[in-house]
Design an enzyme around this catalytic site. Sequence first.
Site, short mmCIF file in Angstrom:
data_model
loop_
_atom_site.label_atom_id
_atom_site.label_comp_id
_atom_site.label_asym_id
_atom_site.label_seq_id
_atom_site.Cartn_x
_atom_site.Cartn_y
_atom_site.Cartn_z
N LYS A 27 -3.15 -77.80 -2.02
CA LYS A 27 -2.93 -76.86 -0.92
C LYS A 27 -2.89 -75.40 -1.39
O LYS A 27 -3.56 -74.55 -0.84
CB LYS A 27 -1.63 -77.21 -0.18
N ASN A 28 -2.10 -75.13 -2.43
CA ASN A 28 -1.87 -73.73 -2.77
C ASN A 28 -2.84 -73.15 -3.80
O ASN A 28 -2.90 -71.94 -3.97
CB ASN A 28 -0.42 -73.53 -3.23
N ARG A 74 -3.82 -71.90 7.84
CA ARG A 74 -3.82 -70.46 7.53
C ARG A 74 -4.70 -70.12 6.34
O ARG A 74 -5.31 -69.06 6.28
CB ARG A 74 -2.40 -70.01 7.20
N ASP A 79 3.41 -68.96 12.43
CA ASP A 79 3.70 -70.39 12.37
C ASP A 79 5.19 -70.61 12.27
O ASP A 79 5.97 -69.68 12.52
CB ASP A 79 2.92 -71.09 11.24
N ASP A 119 9.18 -71.43 -1.38
CA ASP A 119 8.84 -72.83 -1.05
C ASP A 119 9.93 -73.80 -1.50
O ASP A 119 10.01 -74.93 -1.02
CB ASP A 119 7.50 -73.22 -1.68
N1 EPU Z 1 2.56 -60.36 4.52
C1 EPU Z 1 2.40 -59.20 5.23
N2 EPU Z 1 1.13 -58.69 5.32
C2 EPU Z 1 0.05 -59.29 4.73
C3 EPU Z 1 0.26 -60.48 4.01
C4 EPU Z 1 1.53 -60.99 3.92
O1 EPU Z 1 3.33 -58.62 5.76
O2 EPU Z 1 -1.07 -58.76 4.84
C5 EPU Z 1 3.93 -60.94 4.43
C6 EPU Z 1 4.01 -62.29 5.12
O3 EPU Z 1 4.22 -62.15 6.50
C7 EPU Z 1 5.16 -62.94 4.38
C8 EPU Z 1 5.05 -62.38 2.98
O4 EPU Z 1 4.22 -61.21 3.07
O5 EPU Z 1 6.36 -62.53 4.96
C9 EPU Z 1 4.47 -63.32 1.95
O6 EPU Z 1 3.17 -63.74 2.33
P1 EPU Z 1 2.05 -64.17 1.29
O7 EPU Z 1 0.79 -63.50 1.70
O8 EPU Z 1 2.54 -63.94 -0.10
O9 EPU Z 1 1.97 -65.72 1.54
P2 EPU Z 1 0.72 -66.61 1.92
O10 EPU Z 1 -0.43 -66.27 1.04
O11 EPU Z 1 0.51 -66.56 3.38
C10 EPU Z 1 1.23 -68.51 0.18
C11 EPU Z 1 1.49 -69.97 0.22
C12 EPU Z 1 2.86 -70.25 0.82
C13 EPU Z 1 3.90 -69.54 -0.03
C14 EPU Z 1 3.57 -68.04 -0.10
C15 EPU Z 1 4.51 -67.26 -0.99
C16 EPU Z 1 -0.64 -71.05 0.46
C17 EPU Z 1 -1.58 -71.81 1.31
N3 EPU Z 1 0.48 -70.65 1.02
O12 EPU Z 1 1.26 -68.05 1.54
O13 EPU Z 1 3.06 -71.65 0.75
O14 EPU Z 1 5.16 -69.72 0.54
O15 EPU Z 1 2.24 -67.86 -0.60
O16 EPU Z 1 4.52 -67.79 -2.26
O17 EPU Z 1 -0.90 -70.82 -0.71
C18 EPU Z 1 4.15 -73.65 1.27
O18 EPU Z 1 3.52 -74.13 0.32
O19 EPU Z 1 5.06 -74.26 1.87
C19 EPU Z 1 3.80 -72.30 1.70
C20 EPU Z 1 4.18 -71.78 2.86
#
Ligand code: EPU
Length: 432
Positions: free
Chosen positions: A32-33, A103, A127, A315
Amino acid sequence: MTSRSDRASDGWFLVAAGEPLSGTVRVSGATKNAGLKQMAAALLTPGVTVLRNLDPVVDLDVMLEVMRAIGADVSWSGESELTIDATGPLVPEAPYELVTQLRASINVLGPLLARCGQARVAMPGGDNIGSRKLDMHFRGLETMGAELEVVHGFIEARCNRLCGARIVLEFPSVGATENLLTASVLAKGSSVIENAAREPEISDLAAFLNRMGARIFGAGTATIEVEGVESLRAVDNDVMGDRIEAGTLLMACGIAGGEITIEGTRLEHLDMVVRKLGDMGLAVAPAPEGLTARCEHRLRAVDVATLPYPGFATDFMPLVVALLATAEGSAIVTENVFDNRFGFVDELNRMGADVRNEGRHAVVRGVDHLSGAPVRAQDVRAGAALVLAGLAAEGETRVLDPHHVDRGYPDLAGKLQALGAPVRRMREGVGE
Ligand code: EPU
């Protein structure tokens, strides 16, 4: 190979308290990640990419559909091996029905812009863990010369060849770092991404891109430099082991007690969680192919605050709350990454936990015993946390809406069973 409809079929996890855990288990690949992001990156080159160490979790099935909608020919070529033929021609569009289920499909934006000069990707929306904005993805791509607007719920982006640029992220967003990395590898000139995310999944993506011929330096640090190249070549790649699954199994040992060995992961990817669990009384040591964990006594409460890597990962937050629920003493847990990740505490409290949440903080007062109850998973990690809580509960726990857990864990029940935990993944229509 298991299909999405099989995987998505509902049912529940049936959990009971058992003996202390023992045995050895190997973690799955980080499908997934890390894997999904590498699938999207394969769109950068008109060739045949092979990704190994992937599992057919529900999210991968959705990503398969996204890739096929774009025109890539994707199929399983082995037990855990996916072949992606992105020769094209590509249709640079990710449909609403798929993006709202996953996402990570936003990760096609960078590669499509870089390869096709245009992309139309549905806005994913929020979400169960927060609003999850995309402003940093947009601003970074605009700095590289792309024009983006949101029209009727779709991100419409176009560019001539992207130009290398210096981009400073407001927050080390994982998704924004990934999209900007995959956009910059084929850009004209050099790029610098400052305040980049440092998660191991970023380093794994960069290593994959470098094997394709990209020139990325500093991935895994806060400053990533990219020298744009004219083209990339398709390669084979092994996706990293899943550090979040490894951490989940460590926590299972913390909650159920026992001594276990976890293979297929790297101790340095788990530094902060291992340190916190150590403070709580769970001993972790390196082993030849991973690590061993031993827990002989009731855990002690310790305060936890989540932060981007190398901080304590968000996480793991729901999982550590489940551990603290039966630890000795009280702790404050602070969530600094997502704005709405405590929804699961009401479910945990239905099992007899004493957790109070206010905004970004929760106070967890350890109780002597939880009691088994029917509870509902709200997202992947919250669902796993309820499964772990069931290991410390008197009586039977049913975790409903298990499809959330299946999104990220290929076989959580099987992994826990291998360690002797009485956990079963029940399916509708299949007798207990
Ligand atoms: N954010 C913004 N603006 C942006 C992008 C992000 O404000 O343009 C904020 C988000 O709203 C959030 C924070 O920054 O509050 C962190 O978001 P990030 O972009 O780092 O997370 P993501 O890429 O959406 C991935 C993982 C998540 C994990 C996070 C943080 C995947 C598919 N998802 O999400 O995984 O929690 O990084 O490490 O890789 C999980 O595995 O349960 C999961 C949610």
